[in-house]
Design an enzyme around this catalytic site. Structure first.
Site, PDB file in Angstrom:
ATOM      1  N   HIS A 174     -25.714  -4.870  28.931  1.00  0.00           N
ATOM      2  CA  HIS A 174     -24.858  -5.552  27.821  1.00  0.00           C
ATOM      3  C   HIS A 174     -26.422  -5.736  27.263  1.00  0.00           C
ATOM      4  O   HIS A 174     -27.448  -6.682  28.079  1.00  0.00           O
ATOM      5  CB  HIS A 174     -24.736  -6.770  28.671  1.00  0.00           C
ATOM      6  N   HIS A 177     -27.474  -9.005  21.522  1.00  0.00           N
ATOM      7  CA  HIS A 177     -27.399 -10.264  21.098  1.00  0.00           C
ATOM      8  C   HIS A 177     -28.094 -11.418  21.906  1.00  0.00           C
ATOM      9  O   HIS A 177     -27.971 -12.023  21.141  1.00  0.00           O
ATOM     10  CB  HIS A 177     -25.772 -10.575  21.820  1.00  0.00           C
ATOM     11  N   TYR A 179     -29.704 -11.257  25.168  1.00  0.00           N
ATOM     12  CA  TYR A 179     -29.529 -11.583  26.077  1.00  0.00           C
ATOM     13  C   TYR A 179     -30.712 -10.788  26.617  1.00  0.00           C
ATOM     14  O   TYR A 179     -31.511 -10.235  25.924  1.00  0.00           O
ATOM     15  CB  TYR A 179     -28.047 -10.767  26.900  1.00  0.00           C
TER      16      TYR A 179
END
Length: 376
Positions: A174, A177, A179
């Site tokens: 990930h 976004h 993070y």
């Protein structure tokens, strides 16, 4: 075969990726569900993912699942990806999806500066990020030092190794976004003046270390997906690359280090990635890297949603609709390799099978009640 089935055919061709074959081009997008008490995905979580594989999804990307670094988690009842109980729960998920003919990868997650003290599992642990954050005189996010960076890199590698051991078909990092990985990529959240900040090369250093460590941990053929975005949860207008050339400077080194697929996260999949061209972010990514790409962003819905995190910003009047002709055309001309479906799959586990069979009039409309339950 009906005309509707013929139209949808490009979306239901298999895709070979290293040692695995994905049965079609439909992906279940990662969606946090907050249904894993104590960080352990239970029987309902396993049933939830299995039902989407039974409904015809070719590849499932799990909700974000946090690695074993102490500051990795930032939210209640999200699943862990470490520890005997959590990994046993994930193994049950994998076995169910495989029994239904699907493929599945975990999304490995570190929330970075989004964490605050008072969050499970250890409420005394602060957030970790590129920069320190102080609130009311208290440091709530620690600026990561070299040891912190190496610890997180090792944690991602352990999680990837565990994913392979318990039978997953690959992993997704990930990196989107806002993070942790993305925090190093985005100049707004990374204003360090050491080897991990400043230039593109320096901002890439931490993500590249992770990709290299993961590749070493899983071997040469285990698929690695890297999810990235321009937008952030805190800023929909954010960008990490101003131009296609700048995007290539970010993504090409990651491909060289071992990324097999890029997951280009946008809020609206049909919008141009950059001014001056109609090409989407996914299309640019495919052209710049030569890697397969997953496109995502409000597919299967007749209204674009805000992406408020764990909030009900969705319009309850939204309907599940899909322009199969347009999707199939984009797939056939190579705009993307796989297309990820998010909220539409929450209300309708059979979404992919209905589209494949031309039963578009049977699609179940999305409603916000789907956010409250796993079993449908």
């Amino acid at each position: 075969m009906t005309s509707a089935q013929t139209l949808a055919a490009p979306l239901f061709e298999p895709l070979s990726l290293g040692p695995i074959t994905i049965p079609n081009r439909i992906v279940m997008a990662p969606m946090t569900r907050n249904q894993s008490p104590g960080g352990v995905p239970g029987a309902e979580v396993a049933a939830y993912y299995k039902s989407r594989a039974e409904g015809g999804v070719g590849l499932i990307i799990t909700e974000g699942t946090y690695i074993d670094h102490p500051g990795a988690n930032g939210y209640p009842q999200v699943p862990a990806f470490h520890g005997e109980a959590a990994l046993a729960g994930w193994q049950n998920v994998v076995e169910g999806v495989h029994a239904a003919g699907g493929r599945i990868v975990p999304q490995l997650w570190h929330v970075g500066r989004e964490r605050r003290p008072g969050v499970e599992p250890d409420m005394s642990v602060p957030g970790f990020g590129p920069m320190s954050i102080v609130e009311d005189g208290v440091e709530v996010v620690k600026a990561m030092n070299e040891q912190d960076i190496q610890d997180v890199v090792a944690s991602f590698a352990r999680a990837a190794r565990d994913a392979k051991t318990i039978g997953f078909d690959g992993i997704e990092l990930h990196g989107a976004h806002g993070y942790l990985i993305d925090q190093f990529l985005w100049p707004e959240s990374n204003q360090r003046d050491d080897d991990y900040g400043g230039s593109v090369e320096n901002r890439l250093r931490f993500p590249r270390l992770i990709v290299r460590a993961v590749r070493e941990a899983v071997g040469p053929e285990f698929p690695i997906i890297f999810r990235f975005s321009q937008w952030k949860l805190s800023d929909y207008e954010a960008i990490i690359a101003e131009t296609p050339e700048a995007l290539g400077e970010l993504l090409k080194p990651l491909a060289e280090d071992g990324v097999d697929i890029f997951h280009a996260s946008t809020r609206r999949v049909w919008e141009p990635g950059f001014e001056g061209s109609s090409k989407s972010l996914a299309t640019w990514t495919r052209e710049l890297t030569g890697c397969p790409v997953i496109a995502v962003g409000s597919v299967g819905l007749d209204k674009t949603f805000r992406t408020g995190h764990f909030t009900r910003t969705e319009d309850p009047s939204s309907k599940s609709r899909v322009n199969v002709e347009e999707l199939a055309m984009w797939r056939a001309r190579g705009d993307f390799d796989l297309i990820a479906i998010g909220r539409a799959l929450l209300s309708d586990p059979q979404w992919a099978r209905k589209v494949r069979d031309g039963r578009l009039d049977e699609l179940s409309d999305f409603d916000t009640s789907a956010l409250d339950t796993l079993v449908r």
